[in-house]
Design an enzyme around this catalytic site. Structure first.
Site, PDB file in Angstrom:
ATOM      1  N   HIS A  86      76.693 -65.003  21.071  1.00  0.00           N
ATOM      2  CA  HIS A  86      78.098 -64.627  20.850  1.00  0.00           C
ATOM      3  C   HIS A  86      78.524 -63.600  21.883  1.00  0.00           C
ATOM      4  O   HIS A  86      77.678 -62.971  22.539  1.00  0.00           O
ATOM      5  CB  HIS A  86      78.279 -64.063  19.435  1.00  0.00           C
ATOM      6  CG  HIS A  86      77.390 -62.888  19.147  1.00  0.00           C
ATOM      7  ND1 HIS A  86      76.074 -63.024  18.770  1.00  0.00           N
ATOM      8  CD2 HIS A  86      77.626 -61.556  19.228  1.00  0.00           C
ATOM      9  CE1 HIS A  86      75.537 -61.822  18.612  1.00  0.00           C
ATOM     10  NE2 HIS A  86      76.458 -60.906  18.891  1.00  0.00           N
ATOM     11  N   HIS A  94      75.492 -62.949  24.298  1.00  0.00           N
ATOM     12  CA  HIS A  94      74.125 -62.482  24.052  1.00  0.00           C
ATOM     13  C   HIS A  94      73.726 -62.893  22.640  1.00  0.00           C
ATOM     14  O   HIS A  94      74.565 -63.350  21.867  1.00  0.00           O
ATOM     15  CB  HIS A  94      74.078 -60.948  24.177  1.00  0.00           C
ATOM     16  CG  HIS A  94      74.921 -60.263  23.146  1.00  0.00           C
ATOM     17  ND1 HIS A  94      76.298 -60.163  23.260  1.00  0.00           N
ATOM     18  CD2 HIS A  94      74.602 -59.693  21.957  1.00  0.00           C
ATOM     19  CE1 HIS A  94      76.779 -59.552  22.190  1.00  0.00           C
ATOM     20  NE2 HIS A  94      75.763 -59.258  21.373  1.00  0.00           N
ATOM     21  N   ARG A 149      90.619 -52.169  20.902  1.00  0.00           N
ATOM     22  CA  ARG A 149      90.025 -52.988  19.825  1.00  0.00           C
ATOM     23  C   ARG A 149      88.880 -52.199  19.204  1.00  0.00           C
ATOM     24  O   ARG A 149      87.908 -51.841  19.873  1.00  0.00           O
ATOM     25  CB  ARG A 149      89.490 -54.270  20.461  1.00  0.00           C
ATOM     26  CG  ARG A 149      88.661 -55.185  19.567  1.00  0.00           C
ATOM     27  CD  ARG A 149      87.929 -56.134  20.498  1.00  0.00           C
ATOM     28  NE  ARG A 149      87.367 -57.304  19.853  1.00  0.00           N
ATOM     29  CZ  ARG A 149      86.135 -57.373  19.377  1.00  0.00           C
ATOM     30  NH1 ARG A 149      85.341 -56.310  19.405  1.00  0.00           N
ATOM     31  NH2 ARG A 149      85.691 -58.512  18.878  1.00  0.00           N
ATOM     32  N   ASP A 179      71.527 -61.102  19.254  1.00  0.00           N
ATOM     33  CA  ASP A 179      71.265 -59.709  18.886  1.00  0.00           C
ATOM     34  C   ASP A 179      69.785 -59.358  18.729  1.00  0.00           C
ATOM     35  O   ASP A 179      69.441 -58.175  18.713  1.00  0.00           O
ATOM     36  CB  ASP A 179      72.018 -59.361  17.592  1.00  0.00           C
ATOM     37  CG  ASP A 179      73.516 -59.221  17.836  1.00  0.00           C
ATOM     38  OD1 ASP A 179      73.914 -58.984  18.997  1.00  0.00           O
ATOM     39  OD2 ASP A 179      74.289 -59.347  16.872  1.00  0.00           O
TER      40      ASP A 179
HETATM   41  O1  LIG Z   1      82.665 -56.486  18.781  1.00  0.00           O
HETATM   42  C1  LIG Z   1      82.324 -57.639  18.515  1.00  0.00           C
HETATM   43  O2  LIG Z   1      83.107 -58.473  18.045  1.00  0.00           O
HETATM   44  C2  LIG Z   1      80.892 -58.079  18.793  1.00  0.00           C
HETATM   45  C3  LIG Z   1      79.979 -56.994  19.248  1.00  0.00           C
HETATM   46  C4  LIG Z   1      78.578 -57.473  19.427  1.00  0.00           C
HETATM   47  O3  LIG Z   1      78.289 -58.630  19.421  1.00  0.00           O
HETATM   48  C5  LIG Z   1      77.502 -56.502  19.616  1.00  0.00           C
HETATM   49  O4  LIG Z   1      77.791 -55.296  19.728  1.00  0.00           O
HETATM   50  O5  LIG Z   1      76.321 -56.918  19.663  1.00  0.00           O
HETATM   51 FE   LIG Z   2      76.117 -58.926  19.293  1.00  0.00          FE
END
Ligand SMILES: O=C(O)CCC(=O)C(=O)O
Ligand SMILES: [Fe+2]
Length: 330
Positions: free
Chosen positions: A148, A76, A158, A78
């Site tokens: 990403h 996606h 994680r 952001d």
């Molecule tokens: O946790 C991550 O490495 C990325 C999370 C992410 O891209 C988001 O929450 O928009």
């Molecule tokens: Fe993100």
């Protein structure tokens, strides 16, 4: 599966005694530090405002993990809705169009899978990978130039602090202001000395005071900034890190047209493909020297938040929902 907690929720939990208050403060303080690092790294001449912050833990699902190709967090962008079939990203509500920069601070590395990836707009062509490591930060423009996602977590849990920033104070996170007031009432800052210093002096990226070094070492982290696909200038102490980074941050493809070479103080834009990261270090450096010597990030000179597109909005993606839907969860 994931669980998330906002700064305000963390402070409230701290107040109730459900978590140590100093952990909530650390969450608050460390995200301030990330904000300053991004401002400095991207050479912004206007301040960033937090627009949303949360600490998220993702766990492996109880299924066969071999050869998993799925993602824990779908690809996606952001601040726009990615339509990968069309190689488009629609910057209109319900996307969080006010987001200009994003940062993820990794809190642990004792899990399998869960690598962070950047892709092209097709959501398939991986352009860079970042292995989460405790204390490492990846920072990037929140727009269409940085699709990403997160690979499936196949073992363990994680945890990361995800932060989104805006250049528009109208969209700043109100909860954070409340959290700050509560923290002010309940305890003295862990790193008050450091925060004061940072405010009174224009921060250089990676300039650590002993207070900061101690703070980060307590959490096994340490700030280091460089582009993930262009070696930053490094000081003599950086050799070990650069060796490790070769194996842990893998640019799959170098897009020279979008990579930046400008000085850190250049005006930056959200569309900048340069990334910031924070790598963990084994111990605090008393003099903070090596931190300073590495502060030559590569950023794009003419950077500005990407122009708004007037394309019809699509439905909110799962990942967008993921990002802000768990305010009430722990
Ligand atoms: O946790 C991550 O490495 C990325 C999370 C992410 O891209 C988001 O929450 O928009
Ligand atoms: Fe993100």
């Amino acid at each position: 599966m994931f669980q998330g907690v906002t700064v305000l929720k963390a402070v409230k939990l701290g107040q109730e005694g459900a978590v140590p208050l100093k952990s909530a403060r650390l969450f608050f303080d460390v995200s301030e530090r990330v904000k300053m690092t991004l401002e400095s790294y991207f050479g912004l001449d206007a301040p960033l405002y937090f627009s949303y912050s949360h600490l998220v833990c993702r766990s492996a699902i109880a299924e066969k993990q071999e050869e998993r190709e799925d993602l824990s967090h779908a690809v996606h962008a952001d601040n726009c809705l990615l339509v990968s079939e069309l190689n488009e990203c629609v910057k209109e509500p319900p996307a969080y169009t006010h987001r200009d920069f994003s940062a993820i601070l990794y809190l642990n590395d004792d899990f399998e899978g869960g690598d962070f990836i950047f892709t092209e707009l097709d959501a398939k062509t991986v352009t860079a990978e970042v292995r989460p490591q405790c204390g490492r930060v990846v920072g990037f423009g929140a727009g269409k130039e940085n699709p990403h996602g997160v690979r499936a977590v196949t073992k363990g849990q994680r945890c990361a602090v995800a932060l989104w920033f805006t250049l528009d104070p109208v969209h700043q996170e109100k909860e954070r202001i409340q959290a700050e007031e509560m923290l002010r009432m309940f305890s003295t800052p862990v790193n008050a000395e450091f925060m004061q210093k940072e405010v009174s002096e224009t921060p250089e990226p990676q300039q650590a005071t002993p207070a900061l070094a101690a703070q980060f070492s307590a959490d096994q982290g340490f700030v280091e900034t460089k582009s993930d696909d262009k070696p930053a200038e490094k000081g003599p102490d950086a050799a070990a890190d650069s060796e490790r980074d070769k194996t842990e941050t893998k640019p799959v493809k170098t897009k020279t047209d979008t990579k930046a070479k400008a000085a850190p103080k250049a005006k930056a834009k959200a569309g900048d493909k340069a990334k910031t990261k924070t790598a963990s270090k084994p111990a605090a450096k008393k003099d903070g020297k090596q931190v300073k010597t590495q502060a030559k990030p590569a950023v794009k000179k003419d950077a500005k938040p990407a122009a708004k597109k007037t394309v019809k909005a699509a439905a909110k993606t799962d990942s967008e929902k993921d990002s802000e839907s768990d305010k009430q969860e722990l």
